[in-house]
Design a protein around this motif. Structure first.
Motif, PDB file in Angstrom:
ATOM      1  N   CYS A  47      46.116  41.520  37.255  1.00  0.00           N
ATOM      2  CA  CYS A  47      46.781  42.729  37.868  1.00  0.00           C
ATOM      3  C   CYS A  47      45.724  43.596  38.258  1.00  0.00           C
ATOM      4  CB  CYS A  47      47.754  43.295  37.066  1.00  0.00           C
ATOM      5  SG  CYS A  47      48.978  42.127  36.349  1.00  0.00           S
ATOM      6  N   LYS A  54      49.089  36.967  33.886  1.00  0.00           N
ATOM      7  CA  LYS A  54      48.638  37.465  35.281  1.00  0.00           C
ATOM      8  C   LYS A  54      47.583  38.472  35.331  1.00  0.00           C
ATOM      9  CE  LYS A  54      53.108  35.985  37.219  1.00  0.00           C
ATOM     10  NZ  LYS A  54      54.262  36.333  38.280  1.00  0.00           N
ATOM     11  N   GLY A  62      49.589  41.065  30.768  1.00  0.00           N
ATOM     12  CA  GLY A  62      49.011  41.046  31.946  1.00  0.00           C
ATOM     13  C   GLY A  62      47.408  41.331  31.636  1.00  0.00           C
ATOM     14  N   PHE A  79      51.929  47.136  32.225  1.00  0.00           N
ATOM     15  CA  PHE A  79      51.298  45.624  32.403  1.00  0.00           C
ATOM     16  C   PHE A  79      50.506  45.107  31.328  1.00  0.00           C
ATOM     17  CE2 PHE A  79      51.297  45.827  37.436  1.00  0.00           C
ATOM     18  CZ  PHE A  79      52.449  46.065  37.541  1.00  0.00           C
ATOM     19  N   ALA A 128      56.857  43.319  39.530  1.00  0.00           N
ATOM     20  CA  ALA A 128      55.596  42.312  39.262  1.00  0.00           C
ATOM     21  C   ALA A 128      56.074  41.007  38.441  1.00  0.00           C
ATOM     22  CB  ALA A 128      54.469  43.011  38.543  1.00  0.00           C
ATOM     23  N   SER A 129      57.048  41.259  37.888  1.00  0.00           N
ATOM     24  CA  SER A 129      57.476  40.087  36.878  1.00  0.00           C
ATOM     25  C   SER A 129      58.643  39.038  37.495  1.00  0.00           C
ATOM     26  CB  SER A 129      58.009  40.477  35.619  1.00  0.00           C
ATOM     27  OG  SER A 129      59.058  41.322  35.540  1.00  0.00           O
ATOM     28  N   LEU A 147      54.336  39.225  31.800  1.00  0.00           N
ATOM     29  CA  LEU A 147      53.513  38.827  32.879  1.00  0.00           C
ATOM     30  C   LEU A 147      52.581  37.555  32.612  1.00  0.00           C
ATOM     31  CD1 LEU A 147      52.383  42.420  34.249  1.00  0.00           C
ATOM     32  CD2 LEU A 147      53.710  40.869  35.173  1.00  0.00           C
TER      33      LEU A 147
END
Length: 256
Positions: free
Chosen positions: A8, A6, A30, A25, A235-236, A3
């Protein structure tokens, strides 16, 4: 799957599936905001994840609380890249036994919460030209079971909301998908076993082996790790090739 910093937001992140997703995550790089009405539980979970992660108090049925929570995330991290709308509750009754207030509560948390959190994060995602929204659906987004009318209705509704946002957000770099797990043995599901046994007039073992796991290929519950790994994959994922989809994670209970 990574991630790369990122930002989240995971609602219902203090426990269960939400916490498992938050951990995956965080492990993938993340920065996670665990949003939950149980702020003490969210704070404990955030402390466990480490210093790059925060807890946010959020009642997903309250528009002001949702906006305050997302504002806190943006003020802390500078934006929002991923939303996982996961907060949920369950009640098991026949349609004629549900109070209207109970119906409204379940719809408000599952479907209303998805709408309110999406509404709050989308302006930030549109400004940056990218974002991922994941709704926690269910196999019950795609088919029904007895005793779960408001839950099934809400989970079906998530498909329509996700596909609408996918259509509106695609040109702005935002993709939206619905995770559809089978039965995951969380406290939410464990509570249903004796309730369904009583209502259906069968044993708790029959509820597990016939009602919950009867259509799986291996008579296994879906695990929180199964769901979290799928959430991390979505998500990725790097493009809009996967958007507006329902991704079933059910040990073969539902095959599309």
């Amino acid at each position: 799957m990574t991630l790369n910093g990122k930002i989240c937001v995971v609602t219902g992140g203090a426990s269960g599936i939400g916490l498992a997703i938050a951990k995956h995550f965080a492990g993938a790089g993340g920065k996670v905001a665990l949003a939950d009405i149980d702020i003490e539980g969210a704070e404990a979970a955030a402390d466990e994840l480490g210093q790059d992660h925060i807890a946010v108090e959020m009642d997903v049925t309250d528009p002001d609380a949702v906006q305050r929570g997302i504002d806190k995330v943006v003020d802390t991290f500078g934006g929002v890249d991923v939303l996982v709308s996961n907060a949920g509750v369950q009640m098991v009754k026949r349609v004629e036994e549900f109070e209207y207030a109970e119906w409204n509560k379940i719809i408000a948390i599952h479907l209303g919460g998805a709408f309110l959190t999406s509404k709050a994060v989308l302006p930030h995602m549109y400004r940056q030209g990218s974002g991922t929204i994941l709704f926690m659906g269910s196999v019950h987004s795609l088919e029904a079971s007895a005793l779960k009318a408001p839950y099934v209705a809400a989970k079906h509704g998530l498909l329509g909301l996700a596909r609408t946002i996918a259509k509106e957000g695609g040109s702005k770099g935002v993709r939206t998908n619905v995770l559809c797990p089978g039965f995951v043995k969380t406290p939410l599901v464990e509570k249903q076993i004796p309730e369904q046994a009583k209502d259906l007039g069968i044993s708790e073992e029959e509820v597990i082996n016939e009602v919950m796991l009867g259509e799986t290929v291996d008579k296994e519950f879906t695990t929180v790790e199964d769901v979290a790994q799928t959430a991390l994959f979505l998500a990725s994922f790097p493009t809009n090739a996967l958007t507006g989809q329902s991704i079933v994670v059910s040990h073969g209970w539902r095959m599309d």
